[in-house]
Design a protein around this motif. Structure first.
Motif, PDB file in Angstrom:
ATOM      1  N   LEU A  87      23.588  27.344  43.431  1.00  0.00           N
ATOM      2  CA  LEU A  87      22.346  28.122  43.373  1.00  0.00           C
ATOM      3  C   LEU A  87      21.776  28.043  41.967  1.00  0.00           C
ATOM      4  N   THR A  88      20.575  27.492  41.836  1.00  0.00           N
ATOM      5  CA  THR A  88      19.965  27.304  40.526  1.00  0.00           C
ATOM      6  C   THR A  88      18.457  27.181  40.685  1.00  0.00           C
ATOM      7  N   PRO A  89      17.689  27.656  39.677  1.00  0.00           N
ATOM      8  CA  PRO A  89      16.236  27.489  39.773  1.00  0.00           C
ATOM      9  C   PRO A  89      15.817  26.020  39.758  1.00  0.00           C
ATOM     10  N   ILE A 131      20.181  24.424  45.315  1.00  0.00           N
ATOM     11  CA  ILE A 131      19.155  25.181  46.032  1.00  0.00           C
ATOM     12  C   ILE A 131      18.644  26.312  45.158  1.00  0.00           C
ATOM     13  N   SER A 132      17.313  26.490  45.168  1.00  0.00           N
ATOM     14  CA  SER A 132      16.669  27.612  44.477  1.00  0.00           C
ATOM     15  C   SER A 132      16.095  28.558  45.528  1.00  0.00           C
ATOM     16  N   ILE A 133      16.126  29.852  45.242  1.00  0.00           N
ATOM     17  CA  ILE A 133      15.504  30.780  46.199  1.00  0.00           C
ATOM     18  C   ILE A 133      14.083  31.134  45.771  1.00  0.00           C
ATOM     19  N   GLY A 134      13.538  30.481  44.764  1.00  0.00           N
ATOM     20  CA  GLY A 134      12.146  30.724  44.397  1.00  0.00           C
ATOM     21  C   GLY A 134      11.895  30.365  42.954  1.00  0.00           C
ATOM     22  N   TYR A 136      11.362  31.544  40.047  1.00  0.00           N
ATOM     23  CA  TYR A 136      11.533  32.595  39.065  1.00  0.00           C
ATOM     24  C   TYR A 136      12.994  32.510  38.641  1.00  0.00           C
ATOM     25  N   VAL A 137      13.310  33.107  37.491  1.00  0.00           N
ATOM     26  CA  VAL A 137      14.675  32.957  36.974  1.00  0.00           C
ATOM     27  C   VAL A 137      15.447  34.262  37.118  1.00  0.00           C
ATOM     28  N   LEU A 138      16.581  34.177  37.778  1.00  0.00           N
ATOM     29  CA  LEU A 138      17.486  35.312  37.922  1.00  0.00           C
ATOM     30  C   LEU A 138      18.590  35.186  36.875  1.00  0.00           C
ATOM     31  N   GLY A 140      21.649  35.070  37.438  1.00  0.00           N
ATOM     32  CA  GLY A 140      22.773  34.306  37.967  1.00  0.00           C
ATOM     33  C   GLY A 140      22.502  33.944  39.410  1.00  0.00           C
ATOM     34  N   GLY A 141      23.406  33.167  39.974  1.00  0.00           N
ATOM     35  CA  GLY A 141      23.194  32.680  41.342  1.00  0.00           C
ATOM     36  C   GLY A 141      23.593  33.670  42.431  1.00  0.00           C
TER      37      GLY A 141
HETATM   38  N1  ADE Z   1      19.876  31.390  39.597  1.00  0.00           N
HETATM   39  C1  ADE Z   1      18.959  31.801  38.695  1.00  0.00           C
HETATM   40  N2  ADE Z   1      17.731  31.755  39.198  1.00  0.00           N
HETATM   41  C2  ADE Z   1      17.848  31.302  40.483  1.00  0.00           C
HETATM   42  C3  ADE Z   1      16.920  31.030  41.518  1.00  0.00           C
HETATM   43  N3  ADE Z   1      15.610  31.208  41.369  1.00  0.00           N
HETATM   44  N4  ADE Z   1      17.418  30.564  42.684  1.00  0.00           N
HETATM   45  C4  ADE Z   1      18.735  30.356  42.844  1.00  0.00           C
HETATM   46  N5  ADE Z   1      19.650  30.594  41.910  1.00  0.00           N
HETATM   47  C5  ADE Z   1      19.215  31.063  40.719  1.00  0.00           C
END
Ligand code: ADE
Length: 263
Positions: A87-89, A131-134, A136-138, A140-141
């Protein structure tokens, strides 16, 4: 289905999957969810899982070895191959089609990054998909993993009752449209009345109205999802009538975002 999640916060994953549909699916054995903490596989008194990035810059990078040992333990704890999703942007944006694809697997592994990310060599060697869920930056995953676990679990056979059927959801019906609006009691309220057609008992008319609302909402709110050329003649007529109603002032109850995201 079995999902193994590599995370520095296994409690977060466990708790986020303890309520409602997902919680019940776990109780009934439709989903086996296991958290794995790389810190448990780290060496030394400090059990380090991260270090400074070569080349300088802010943040820390998750180290290869604790992740590698953690992944090996997780793989060995279950049977059969399982793709590892990070999980990553920087990943591909998650879609319902991807959720369906992953939900059909017997087993899946998820990797949650923290800090600035994961050592690129681990990603190159072990990760099958990002895979990114959108956009924007969280921090963590984990939230992304919780989103994936929820969306995947809803699609497991028996996870939803008839009343909750996934076939009615946004993106799941014919053409991948948004869902139609829903109403319940009371019929009359200060904030409006339930549309008469829904109270008519005419099932064909209700289905037509719902389809029209789905088409209209998708056109208004997410036009990029609507391929008008691919619509059936009946759908095109429904959408044209929706537009006419809208122009006449009968229409979508919510403001529609502008192109710049404002309402
Ligand atoms: N980790 C940090 N940002 C994320 C994002 N947008 N989607 C998935 N994992 C993330």
């Amino acid at each position: 289905m079995r999902i193994d999640v590599l995370t520095l916060f296994p409690d977060f994953i466990d708790q986020s999957a303890s309520f409602g549909v997902v919680g019940r699916a776990r109780e009934r054995g439709l989903l086996q969810l296991h958290g794995w903490n790389p810190r448990d596989y780290a060496q030394g008194n400090y059990r380090r899982v991260d270090d400074r990035p070569f080349g300088g810059g802010p943040g820390m990078v998750m180290l290869i070895e604790p992740l590698r040992a953690c992944l090996a333990a997780a793989r060995a704890a279950g049977a059969g191959p399982a793709p590892l999703v990070y999980l990553t942007p920087q990943g591909r944006p998650l879609t319902q089609a991807k959720v369906r694809e992953l939900a059909a697997l017997p087993r899946l592994m998820l990797l949650c990054g923290r800090y600035e990310g994961v050592d690129e060599r681990f990603i190159q060697a072990e990760v099958d998909e990002e895979i990114s869920i959108g956009d924007y930056v969280l921090s963590g995953g984990e939230l992304g993993a919780a989103v994936l676990v929820d969306a995947i679990t809803r699609l497991q056979d028996g996870a939803l009752g008839d009343a909750e059927s996934a076939a009615q959801d946004s993106f799941e019906g014919e053409g991948g449209l948004l869902d139609c609006p829903h109403y319940s009691h009371p019929v009359q309220h200060d904030w409006g009345e339930v549309p008469a057609v829904l109270r008519s008992g005419n099932h064909a008319a209700i289905a037509r109205w719902r389809r029209q609302q789905s088409l209209g909402r998708t056109w208004l709110r997410r036009p990029e999802l609507l391929d008008e050329d691919a619509l059936s003649k009946a759908d095109r007529k429904l959408l044209a009538a929706f537009r006419e109603d809208l122009a006449a002032g009968v229409g979508d109850p919510l403001p529609t975002p502008g192109e710049d995201g404002t309402t």
